[in-house]
Design a protein around this motif. Structure first.
Motif, short mmCIF file in Angstrom:
data_model
loop_
_atom_site.label_atom_id
_atom_site.label_comp_id
_atom_site.label_asym_id
_atom_site.label_seq_id
_atom_site.Cartn_x
_atom_site.Cartn_y
_atom_site.Cartn_z
N ILE A 218 4.26 -41.14 17.02
CA ILE A 218 3.80 -40.96 15.63
C ILE A 218 3.22 -42.30 15.19
O ILE A 218 3.88 -43.34 15.32
N TYR A 219 1.99 -42.26 14.67
CA TYR A 219 1.38 -43.46 14.11
C TYR A 219 0.97 -43.13 12.68
O TYR A 219 0.17 -42.24 12.44
N ALA A 220 1.57 -43.82 11.71
CA ALA A 220 1.29 -43.57 10.30
C ALA A 220 0.71 -44.83 9.68
O ALA A 220 1.37 -45.88 9.67
N ARG A 221 -0.52 -44.74 9.18
CA ARG A 221 -1.15 -45.88 8.51
C ARG A 221 -1.45 -45.50 7.07
O ARG A 221 -2.26 -44.61 6.80
N ASN A 222 -0.78 -46.16 6.14
CA ASN A 222 -0.97 -45.90 4.72
C ASN A 222 -1.77 -47.06 4.14
O ASN A 222 -1.29 -48.18 4.03
N ALA A 223 -3.04 -46.80 3.77
CA ALA A 223 -3.92 -47.83 3.24
C ALA A 223 -3.69 -48.06 1.75
O ALA A 223 -4.41 -48.84 1.13
N ASP A 224 -2.71 -47.41 1.17
CA ASP A 224 -2.38 -47.55 -0.24
C ASP A 224 -1.10 -48.38 -0.35
O ASP A 224 -0.54 -48.82 0.63
N SER A 225 -0.61 -48.59 -1.55
CA SER A 225 0.62 -49.35 -1.73
C SER A 225 1.81 -48.43 -2.02
O SER A 225 2.87 -48.90 -2.41
N GLY A 226 1.66 -47.14 -1.79
CA GLY A 226 2.73 -46.19 -2.06
C GLY A 226 3.71 -46.06 -0.91
O GLY A 226 3.72 -46.86 0.04
N LEU A 227 4.52 -45.04 -0.97
CA LEU A 227 5.57 -44.77 0.00
C LEU A 227 5.02 -44.14 1.27
O LEU A 227 4.20 -43.22 1.21
N THR A 228 5.49 -44.62 2.42
CA THR A 228 5.25 -43.98 3.71
C THR A 228 6.61 -43.47 4.19
O THR A 228 7.53 -44.26 4.37
N SER A 229 6.73 -42.17 4.39
CA SER A 229 7.99 -41.57 4.80
C SER A 229 7.80 -40.80 6.10
O SER A 229 6.91 -39.97 6.21
N VAL A 230 8.66 -41.09 7.09
CA VAL A 230 8.64 -40.40 8.37
C VAL A 230 10.04 -39.85 8.60
O VAL A 230 11.01 -40.61 8.65
N SER A 231 10.16 -38.51 8.74
CA SER A 231 11.46 -37.87 8.99
C SER A 231 11.34 -37.05 10.28
O SER A 231 10.46 -36.21 10.39
N VAL A 232 12.22 -37.32 11.22
CA VAL A 232 12.17 -36.61 12.50
C VAL A 232 13.54 -36.03 12.83
O VAL A 232 14.57 -36.62 12.53
N SER A 233 13.54 -34.84 13.45
CA SER A 233 14.81 -34.24 13.86
C SER A 233 14.81 -33.92 15.35
O SER A 233 15.72 -33.27 15.84
N GLY A 234 13.79 -34.38 16.06
CA GLY A 234 13.73 -34.20 17.51
C GLY A 234 13.36 -35.52 18.16
O GLY A 234 13.15 -36.52 17.49
#
Length: 60
Positions: free
Chosen positions: A16-32
């Motif tokens: 998983i690659y998450a890039r948030n170009a804003d100043s808000g929240l980045t949330s990653v939830s995984v169950s596997g």
């Protein structure tokens, strides 16, 4: 930005690659399982002032 998975995730570079170009929240939830190929299982980038929250085994 919010990413939620309920099964196995894999990728050629990062799982998983998450890039948030804003100043808000980045949330990653995984169950596997999350597996990266040549990179990380989970990689995130958030601009200054942002917050990153990673929750592993959510709901497991």
């Amino acid at each position: 930005m919010s990413i939620t998975t309920t099964g196995t995730v894999s990728g050629g570079i990062d799982g998983i690659y998450a890039r948030n170009a804003d100043s808000g929240l980045t949330s990653v939830s995984v169950s596997g399982a999350v597996k990266g190929g040549t990179g990380a299982g989970i990689a995130t980038e958030t601009n200054a002032g942002g917050l990153t929250v990673i929750t592993l085994n959510s709901g497991a």
